[in-house]
Write an enzyme that holds these catalytic residues in place. Sequence first.
Site, PDB file in Angstrom:
ATOM      1  N   SER A   1      38.840  40.113  45.899  1.00  0.00           N
ATOM      2  CA  SER A   1      38.162  39.898  44.623  1.00  0.00           C
ATOM      3  C   SER A   1      36.645  39.960  44.785  1.00  0.00           C
ATOM      4  O   SER A   1      36.067  39.268  45.623  1.00  0.00           O
ATOM      5  CB  SER A   1      38.539  38.532  44.048  1.00  0.00           C
ATOM      6  OG  SER A   1      39.866  38.526  43.609  1.00  0.00           O
TER       7      SER A   1
ATOM      8  N   HIS B   1      35.453  34.318  39.053  1.00  0.00           N
ATOM      9  CA  HIS B   1      36.480  33.377  39.495  1.00  0.00           C
ATOM     10  C   HIS B   1      36.355  33.047  40.983  1.00  0.00           C
ATOM     11  O   HIS B   1      36.935  32.062  41.446  1.00  0.00           O
ATOM     12  CB  HIS B   1      37.886  33.899  39.169  1.00  0.00           C
ATOM     13  CG  HIS B   1      38.372  35.012  40.047  1.00  0.00           C
ATOM     14  ND1 HIS B   1      38.314  36.341  39.674  1.00  0.00           N
ATOM     15  CD2 HIS B   1      38.944  35.008  41.287  1.00  0.00           C
ATOM     16  CE1 HIS B   1      38.830  37.085  40.633  1.00  0.00           C
ATOM     17  NE2 HIS B   1      39.218  36.304  41.620  1.00  0.00           N
TER      18      HIS B   1
ATOM     19  N   ASP C   1      34.348  38.378  33.951  1.00  0.00           N
ATOM     20  CA  ASP C   1      34.649  37.945  35.322  1.00  0.00           C
ATOM     21  C   ASP C   1      33.641  38.501  36.324  1.00  0.00           C
ATOM     22  O   ASP C   1      34.012  38.999  37.390  1.00  0.00           O
ATOM     23  CB  ASP C   1      36.074  38.355  35.717  1.00  0.00           C
ATOM     24  CG  ASP C   1      36.595  37.534  36.893  1.00  0.00           C
ATOM     25  OD1 ASP C   1      35.982  36.498  37.210  1.00  0.00           O
ATOM     26  OD2 ASP C   1      37.594  37.940  37.506  1.00  0.00           O
TER      27      ASP C   1
END
Length: 539
Positions: free
Chosen positions: A274, A169, A198
């Site tokens: 992230s 993402h 992901d």
Amino acid sequence: MRKETSVHMSTSQRRQITTFMLVLGAVVFGMILAGGLNLTVPGRAETASTLSATQIAGSNAPITSLPSFADLAQAVDPAVVSIQAATIQDRPRGGGGRGQGGQGMDPFEFFFGPRGRGQQDEEDGQGGQGSPGGPGGPGRGQDPEQFRSDAGGSGFVISRDGLVVTNYHVVEGASEVKVHLGDRDYPAEVKGTDQATDIALLKINAGNDLRFLELGDSDNVRVGDWIMVIGNPLNLDKTVTTGVVSAKGRSIGISDASFENFIQTDAAINFGNSGGPLVNLRGEVVGIATAINWGAENIGFAVPVNTLREVLPQLREKGKVSRGYLGIQIQNLNYNQARAFGLESTDGALVGSVEGSTPAGKSGIRHGDIIVGVDDIKVKNTHDLINYVANKGPGSTVTLDVLRDNQHRDVKVKLGERPERSAANGRQGGEDEEEGESGIDWLGIQYQGITDNLRSTQGLPDDVDGVVVTNVAPTSPLYEQFIRPGTVITEVNGQEVHSVADFEKLVKGLKSGSYLRLYAMPFARGQQGQPFFAVVQVP
């Protein structure tokens, strides 16, 4: 006189010796007594306190002071990078960004913040910006304008030649990706992506060998183990946070639930973290920081590094991940479900639904089957089956050990390729007799038969038959089994339901203390959710 004096001195010596022995004996006895009562002399108080703490902890290992993470942070830091991903798109002038249209909280937004790269990037501290497009500038209302949004994230180097791991993402849809390492920015090639887990793999060319991180074993991570997170939250470069592993095996509903197996940690993870590494005290990567619950504190989630190990070869060689596919929806068994199927153990994967056109459907797998093994490997839960089948790859043949009506049977299935996850759309049409709303008191639900009006308004497919739940009381035992208004009940204990009369006859015919097993399909706004089994005990 001399003799008398000599005798007197001898007696005095004996008294002194006797007194000394009495004192010595008292001291020794006192020490023995103190030891028996766990008492300590002042000089030994600290040691005894340490031993007491060890005994309370139930461990024979000595307790040491809390570790300093300074050496660990210094060793890991050179292999941690920041990611800048820019997306440039054309859009009509005056057009708004993507929104949710009042449909409620998106699960993605619940864990990542507002959806849409421009909005998300503001949370990451970078923001999006618009720029006029075309030579006409703002005066040409019909011409599209270019819109640029910049997203930020973290990552880490896993090889000397510049392979970098981050989240999917972070780079999703990006027109340009850069990796900031040390004091330089490097253009990055997106080598491969896997939306289901992901994970994204990047490649940079630094012109020299790079420091990299070793991959550990996330299966060996225990709840309570120390971990450290390094990343770039809110553009704060190389931020170190520490904490413990709070839980394992979490499913939080932000991607393909089949592959969600997150590590939960209380180490601070924020927007921009992230893709950054979770490392153990040996400096090995055990997870990839992925998501936070932005309405809570110290609840973060990471993809286990063993998931990366599984997909890394395909990302490196093919740029994508191809997975074997059975074409079934499965769930773990709980205690009541196991009893309802006549089982003593909750081991296995319960088949909730299967389409006839899928590999499993063509091989004869039915809903209600319980898969307890695959290729002589025991299946204790859904992850055992999913991981094995996915790793076998499309075109492979597996043998499933299926439990049906308490009898084992071997079913061979040639695997297909797992498709992208998509929502099932409802269809309209069909006729049926109209029936009034009914209820059974102890179930705490109201229901009615499927009418042509219901099919058209709810988008029910013409091949779905049963009763539609219209109301569920908060005290209903089926409420905790996720039965809600709009749910269609198609079977009772394996028997098909075609009308209200069928449903009530089957339910009312059950004995007290037996189990009621409903096969249910949720429908909302014309879309069908995943069918499931709801199990309750008859009072």
